[in-house]
Structures are given as structure tokens and as C-alpha cells.
Design a protein around this motif. Structure first.
Motif, short mmCIF file in Angstrom:
data_model
loop_
_atom_site.label_atom_id
_atom_site.label_comp_id
_atom_site.label_asym_id
_atom_site.label_seq_id
_atom_site.Cartn_x
_atom_site.Cartn_y
_atom_site.Cartn_z
N ARG A 6 0.83 -1.20 0.00
CA ARG A 6 0.00 0.00 0.00
C ARG A 6 0.87 1.27 0.00
NH1 ARG A 6 -3.25 -1.53 4.14
NH2 ARG A 6 -2.30 -0.05 5.60
N LEU A 7 1.94 1.24 0.76
CA LEU A 7 2.84 2.38 0.83
C LEU A 7 3.49 2.66 -0.53
CD1 LEU A 7 4.59 1.76 4.26
CD2 LEU A 7 3.05 3.66 3.69
N ILE A 8 3.86 1.59 -1.23
CA ILE A 8 4.44 1.76 -2.56
C ILE A 8 3.42 2.37 -3.51
CG2 ILE A 8 5.36 0.55 -4.58
CD1 ILE A 8 6.58 -1.48 -2.62
N GLY A 9 2.19 1.86 -3.44
CA GLY A 9 1.14 2.38 -4.31
C GLY A 9 0.81 3.84 -4.03
N LEU A 10 0.73 4.20 -2.77
CA LEU A 10 0.44 5.59 -2.38
C LEU A 10 1.58 6.53 -2.81
CD1 LEU A 10 -1.05 4.97 1.18
CD2 LEU A 10 -2.25 6.06 -0.73
N THR A 11 2.81 6.11 -2.55
CA THR A 11 3.95 6.95 -2.91
C THR A 11 4.01 7.17 -4.42
OG1 THR A 11 5.21 6.10 -1.02
CG2 THR A 11 6.46 7.17 -2.79
N ASN A 12 3.79 6.12 -5.18
CA ASN A 12 3.79 6.23 -6.64
C ASN A 12 2.70 7.20 -7.11
OD1 ASN A 12 4.54 5.19 -9.43
ND2 ASN A 12 2.37 4.67 -9.35
N TYR A 13 1.52 7.14 -6.47
CA TYR A 13 0.42 8.03 -6.86
C TYR A 13 0.80 9.48 -6.62
CZ TYR A 13 -4.05 10.40 -6.91
OH TYR A 13 -5.07 11.29 -7.18
N PHE A 14 1.34 9.79 -5.45
CA PHE A 14 1.66 11.18 -5.12
C PHE A 14 2.77 11.73 -6.01
CE2 PHE A 14 -0.11 9.96 -0.84
CZ PHE A 14 -1.24 10.75 -0.95
N ILE A 54 12.08 16.12 -0.46
CA ILE A 54 11.39 16.21 -1.75
C ILE A 54 9.99 16.79 -1.62
CG2 ILE A 54 12.71 14.32 -2.75
CD1 ILE A 54 10.30 12.51 -2.29
N GLY A 55 9.57 17.18 -0.41
CA GLY A 55 8.26 17.78 -0.28
C GLY A 55 7.50 17.33 0.94
N VAL A 56 6.21 17.63 0.96
CA VAL A 56 5.35 17.30 2.09
C VAL A 56 3.99 16.86 1.57
CG1 VAL A 56 6.48 18.91 3.68
CG2 VAL A 56 4.54 19.69 2.30
N LEU A 57 3.23 16.21 2.46
CA LEU A 57 1.82 15.91 2.18
C LEU A 57 0.97 16.89 2.98
CD1 LEU A 57 1.55 11.99 2.24
CD2 LEU A 57 1.84 13.52 0.27
N VAL A 67 -5.96 15.14 0.57
CA VAL A 67 -4.51 15.22 0.77
C VAL A 67 -3.84 15.48 -0.58
CG1 VAL A 67 -4.29 12.72 0.52
CG2 VAL A 67 -2.48 14.01 1.67
N GLU A 68 -2.76 16.26 -0.57
CA GLU A 68 -2.02 16.54 -1.80
C GLU A 68 -0.52 16.54 -1.51
OE1 GLU A 68 -2.54 20.39 -3.50
OE2 GLU A 68 -2.38 21.44 -1.57
N TYR A 69 0.23 16.13 -2.51
CA TYR A 69 1.68 16.15 -2.42
C TYR A 69 2.18 17.47 -2.97
CZ TYR A 69 6.48 15.39 -4.08
OH TYR A 69 7.82 15.53 -4.36
N VAL A 70 2.93 18.22 -2.15
CA VAL A 70 3.49 19.50 -2.55
C VAL A 70 5.01 19.34 -2.67
CG1 VAL A 70 3.78 21.93 -2.00
CG2 VAL A 70 1.66 20.75 -1.38
#
Length: 270
Positions: A6-14, A54-57, A67-70
């Protein structure tokens, strides 16, 4: 699904959807997990993004929240990259007549363009930007790299009017030390009035081109919130036509006959 998956999938999405506000229900449905589990995953990803520089959520509460990746890249990481680029550019074989540098191989490398984009984002990440503006042609890949992280459109100023782009606004401007009169054209449909824009250019000597771009953008009532230059020619004898800009690299002591050149960090790292 395991948490690691799940963590891999979420990170890839963001990483592939920067500055895109997404509701938590999208992730609970996609990964078949509870909101509490997804929330814990987001905390872990947020901490790792900060650790890696590399940023924040960012989380937005409420019914329309999510939630968004900035992207927010560290200045330290980009400085080490710029040092490597400076070393590469000091190769005497890159010197061209007129004090220019051959950089086409760098500006044609997707990996390098991506890191240059990250460096510009780190320089202007606190500005409210609606569009990235550049002039054809070599600045275009740099502009797209920056705009991709900011999730804003790219506006390309042309040298000549194109029939397929409709009615346009054009101006004449003086090209730096040569005092040559040139033309810039921007279709009216490409940029709405009153926008905040970031100008990106690949190489600057006297700043005539950037000054012309600023004059053209005034016709659209645009506010220039920043000017990013990949490489600037540092020459004390030349008077800049602009004074507020951020450069990543400075080029000085260019001697075409002796095949000598100095390349070092730009104003952003001073």
C-alpha cells in the motif's frame, strides 16, 4: 493488501500527481483499507518525503478536503547537482564564439532537465504561480520541467506569428548589447489577463530577451513573481537590463582564443 504494498502504491500516486487534492475515500476504495490505516500510511509517507527533502503531504479537512503532495526540494540537494553541472560545463571544448556555451546535450537529457526543474522549484516554491512563461526554443524543456511540479500550464512566447494560434499581441524589443531590434509574439488565448507568472530562460547575457518578455507580459496585465535563469554570463562590463532574477549557474572569464572558462554556482546559492 499488505501495508508495504500500500505504501508503494500511495507513494507512486503522489509522485505522479503533484499538487492534486485527492479525497481519502479514493484511497480507501482503491486499496480496500480503512481511513485510519490510510491515515497512518500518509503520516509515514509525509515523514519520509521530509526526510528525503522532496516535499510534504498537505491535508485539507472538511467534506471537500483531502490530501495533496506539494514538491519542495532541498537547496542542499540541488547545490550538489549544480556543482556537477558546473564541472561538466567547464570543459573548454564547450566554448562557442561570442561567449556562449554549448549546452544542448544537457538540455536534451531528461534526467538533467528534471533536476534543473527541481532546483527552480526549490527557488520559487513559496510563490503563487499560475503559469510558467518562456521564449522559444531552448528554454521550453526547462519550463515544462518546472510546470510539471507546479501543475500549471506552460506559455511559450514565439518569435514569429502563427496563423493557427489566432489573434496575438506582438512587441519589438532591443536584444542586449547588439542593440538589434527583434519581435516577440504571444497569442491572446495562451494567457488570461491578471495571472501570476514565472519566467524561465536557459541563458542570459544582458537580459534583453527577459526584459522583452516582461514588457510583453505587461500587455496581459500579468504579474511576474519570479525570473529563473539556468545560466547567466557574468561580465562586469555589461550592464544588465534587469536586476531581479535568480540564476543557477554563472559563466565568467570566457576566452575563446585561449579556450578558458569559469563556471560556478549562480545567485540562488550565494
Amino acid at each position: 493488501m499488505k501495508r508495504s504494498d500500500r505504501l508503494i502504491g500511495l507513494t507512486n500516486y503522489f509522485l505522479n500527481h503533484p499538487r492534486t487534492l485527492t479525497q481519502l475515500t479514493y484511497f480507501t476504495d482503491r486499496f480496500d483499507a480503512s481511513k485510519s490505516s490510510i491515515s497512518e500510511d500518509l503520516d509515514m509517507i509525509h515523514e519520509m518525503f521530509q526526510y528525503e527533502g522532496i516535499g510534504v503531504l498537505n491535508r485539507v479537512s472538511g467534506a471537500a478536503g483531502g490530501v495533496e503532495y506539494v514538491p519542495a526540494f532541498s537547496k542542499e540537494a540541488s547545490s550538489s547537482f549544480i556543482d556537477r553541472v558546473c564541472e561538466d560545463l567547464q570543459d573548454a571544448s564547450r566554448i562557442l564564439p561570442g561567449g556562449y556555451l554549448y549546452m544542448s546535450d544537457l538540455l536534451g537529457n531528461p534526467a538533467i532537465i528534471k533536476e534543473i526543474g527541481q532546483a527552480f522549484v526549490s527557488a520559487f516554491q513559496h510563490e503563487k504561480i499560475d503559469a510558467v512563461v518562456t521564449v522559444e526554443t531552448k528554454g521550453i524543456p526547462l519550463a515544462y520541467a518546472v510546470a510539471d511540479y507546479l501543475q500549471v500550464p506552460v506559455v511559450i512566447i514565439r518569435r514569429n506569428m502563427r496563423v493557427t494560434e489566432g489573434s496575438s499581441v506582438s512587441i519589438n524589443y532591443v536584444s542586449g548589447r547588439s542593440q538589434k531590434i527583434q519581435t516577440m509574439v504571444l497569442p491572446k488565448r495562451n494567457l488570461q489577463e491578471g495571472k501570476n507568472v514565472l519566467i524561465i530562460d536557459d541563458f542570459m547575457k544582458n537580459g534583453g530577451t527577459v526584459s522583452g518578455m516582461m514588457n510583453l507580459l505587461e500587455e496581459f496585465k500579468a504579474t511576474v513573481v519570479g525570473i529563473g535563469v539556468f545560466a547567466e554570463a557574468e561580465d562586469e562590463e555589461d550592464e544588465r537590463m534587469i536586476d531581479q532574477y535568480t540564476s543557477l549557474i554563472k559563466v565568467s572569464n570566457v576566452d575563446y582564443r585561449k579556450k578558458h572558462i569559469d563556471v560556478h554556482r549562480g545567485s540562488f546559492y550565494e
